[in-house]
Design an enzyme around this catalytic site. Structure first.
Site, mmCIF file in Angstrom:
data_model
loop_
_atom_site.group_PDB
_atom_site.id
_atom_site.type_symbol
_atom_site.label_atom_id
_atom_site.label_comp_id
_atom_site.label_asym_id
_atom_site.label_seq_id
_atom_site.Cartn_x
_atom_site.Cartn_y
_atom_site.Cartn_z
ATOM 1 N N LYS A 122 2.611 8.249 -7.704
ATOM 2 C CA LYS A 122 3.509 7.695 -8.725
ATOM 3 C C LYS A 122 2.765 6.789 -9.700
ATOM 4 C CE LYS A 122 5.365 3.880 -5.964
ATOM 5 N NZ LYS A 122 4.235 3.944 -4.987
ATOM 6 N N ARG A 128 11.123 -2.598 -4.076
ATOM 7 C CA ARG A 128 10.729 -1.934 -2.842
ATOM 8 C C ARG A 128 11.670 -2.274 -1.693
ATOM 9 N NH1 ARG A 128 4.737 -1.114 -3.964
ATOM 10 N NH2 ARG A 128 3.747 -0.604 -2.001
ATOM 11 N N ARG A 163 -8.270 8.800 -1.465
ATOM 12 C CA ARG A 163 -8.351 7.612 -2.320
ATOM 13 C C ARG A 163 -9.229 6.538 -1.660
ATOM 14 N NH1 ARG A 163 -2.707 4.982 -3.809
ATOM 15 N NH2 ARG A 163 -2.804 4.146 -1.705
ATOM 16 N N ARG A 201 -10.069 1.037 -1.270
ATOM 17 C CA ARG A 201 -9.028 0.003 -1.212
ATOM 18 C C ARG A 201 -8.934 -0.589 0.177
ATOM 19 N NH1 ARG A 201 -3.201 1.189 -3.954
ATOM 20 N NH2 ARG A 201 -2.517 0.185 -2.045
ATOM 21 N N ARG A 218 2.057 0.816 6.397
ATOM 22 C CA ARG A 218 2.676 0.882 5.065
ATOM 23 C C ARG A 218 3.739 1.983 5.001
ATOM 24 N NH1 ARG A 218 -2.392 1.713 1.929
ATOM 25 N NH2 ARG A 218 -1.111 2.081 0.102
HETATM 26 P P1 AMP Z 1 0.756 -0.659 -3.840
HETATM 27 O O1 AMP Z 1 -0.491 -0.686 -4.649
HETATM 28 O O2 AMP Z 1 1.980 -0.445 -4.681
HETATM 29 O O3 AMP Z 1 0.689 0.297 -2.677
HETATM 30 O O4 AMP Z 1 0.915 -2.121 -3.205
HETATM 31 C C1 AMP Z 1 -0.062 -2.669 -2.343
HETATM 32 C C2 AMP Z 1 0.551 -3.777 -1.506
HETATM 33 O O5 AMP Z 1 1.046 -4.818 -2.352
HETATM 34 C C3 AMP Z 1 1.748 -3.370 -0.659
HETATM 35 O O6 AMP Z 1 1.357 -2.790 0.580
HETATM 36 C C4 AMP Z 1 2.443 -4.714 -0.470
HETATM 37 O O7 AMP Z 1 1.770 -5.520 0.488
HETATM 38 C C5 AMP Z 1 2.246 -5.360 -1.827
HETATM 39 N N1 AMP Z 1 3.365 -5.016 -2.752
HETATM 40 C C6 AMP Z 1 3.292 -4.320 -3.913
HETATM 41 N N2 AMP Z 1 4.501 -4.217 -4.488
HETATM 42 C C7 AMP Z 1 5.368 -4.846 -3.661
HETATM 43 C C8 AMP Z 1 6.770 -5.074 -3.688
HETATM 44 N N3 AMP Z 1 7.559 -4.613 -4.684
HETATM 45 N N4 AMP Z 1 7.310 -5.775 -2.653
HETATM 46 C C9 AMP Z 1 6.556 -6.255 -1.650
HETATM 47 N N5 AMP Z 1 5.238 -6.070 -1.564
HETATM 48 C C10 AMP Z 1 4.638 -5.372 -2.554
#
Ligand code: AMP
Length: 193
Positions: free
Chosen positions: A16, A91, A130, A136, A147
Site C-alpha cells: 500500500k 490502524r 523488503r 528495516r 505485526r
Molecule cells: P509501517 O511502516 O506502517 O508498517 O509502520 C511501522 C510501525 O510504526 C508499526 O509496526 C507501528 O509500531 C508504528 N505505526 C505506524 N503507524 C501506526 C499507527 N497508525 N498506529 C500505531 N502504530 C503505528
C-alpha cells in the site's frame, strides 16, 4: 473537486505504501505515512521517537494518542490544504474515531478508504524480500509475526467499519503494481465525479 482525504488500509507487506506514493505523485498531494514519520523521529532521536521505539521494535502498535497527535499536526500544515493521503493510519477503530473528530473540526471528512489485501504467504514473502533490500529493523520473522497478529486484532475491524460507511474500495494486491495502480486511479477519478 472537493478536497481529497484518502486512507490507505491493508496488512504489512501488501504494497500500500508503493501505491500511496504513486498516487501522491500523480495527484501532487502529500503522502503521509505514519510508519515513515515514526522512523524519521527514531532517526532524529526525538522524544517521540524514543517513546515509539519500544513498540515498533516489538512489532506492536504505538499508543493511539501519540499517533493521533502526530497526524493532527501533520495535516494542519499548509501543503495539506488541497488534500492528502494517509498511509498506515488509522490502524485501530479508536484512531478512526479520533480522525473523524479531528476532521470534523477542520470541516473535512474521509473521501474514501482504499483497502489492499493479499494471502498471508504472499505478505510474508514480500516482507522477507523488503528485509533483504531495505534492512528495516522491524522486518525480522518474529516481529513480522507480531505485526500481522496486531493487524488482525486491531486493524482488521476497520474493514467492516469503513465498509458499513460505504467508503471502502477493495483491491487485490496480488496483481502487478501498474495494474493495481490503474484500478486505484479509476476509483479516485470516480470520486471526483
Ligand atoms: P509501517 O511502516 O506502517 O508498517 O509502520 C511501522 C510501525 O510504526 C508499526 O509496526 C507501528 O509500531 C508504528 N505505526 C505506524 N503507524 C501506526 C499507527 N497508525 N498506529 C500505531 N502504530 C503505528
Amino acid at each position: 473537486m472537493e478536497k481529497l482525504v484518502l486512507v490507505f488500509l491493508g496488512p504489512p507487506g501488501v504494497g500500500k505504501g508503493t501505491q500511496a506514493a504513486k498516487l501522491a505523485a500523480a495527484l501532487k498531494l502529500p503522502h503521509i505515512s505514519t510508519g515513515d514519520l515514526f522512523r524519521d523521529h527514531l532517526k532524529r532521536d526525538t522524544e517521540l521517537g524514543r517513546k515509539a521505539k519500544e513498540f515498533m521494535d516489538g512489532g506492536l502498535l504505538v499508543p493511539d494518542k501519540l499517533v493521533v497527535d502526530l497526524v493532527a499536526d501533520r495535516i494542519a500544515k499548509d501543503d495539506c490544504k488541497p488534500g492528502y493521503i494517509l498511509d498506515g493510519f488509522p490502524r485501530t477503530v479508536n484512531q478512526s474515531e479520533e480522525l473523524d473528530r479531528v476532521l470534523t473540526q477542520r470541516m473535512e471528512g474521509v473521501s474514501a478508504v482504499l483497502y489492499f489485501d493479499a494471502p498471508r504467504e504472499v505478505l510474508i514473502e514480500r516482507i522477507a524480500g523488503r528485509a533483504r533490500k531495505e534492512g528495516r529493523a522491524d522486518d525480522t520473522p518474529e516481529t513480522v509475526a507480531k505485526r500481522l497478529e496486531e493487524y488482525d486484532a486491531q486493524t482488521g475491524p476497520l474493514v467492516p467499519h469503513y465498509r458499513d460507511q460505504g467508503l471502502l474500495h477493495q483491491f487485490d494486491a496480488q496483481d502487478k503494481i501498474d495494474a493495481i495502480f490503474a484500478q486505484v486511479q479509476e476509483v479516485v477519478a470516480e470520486l471526483g465525479e
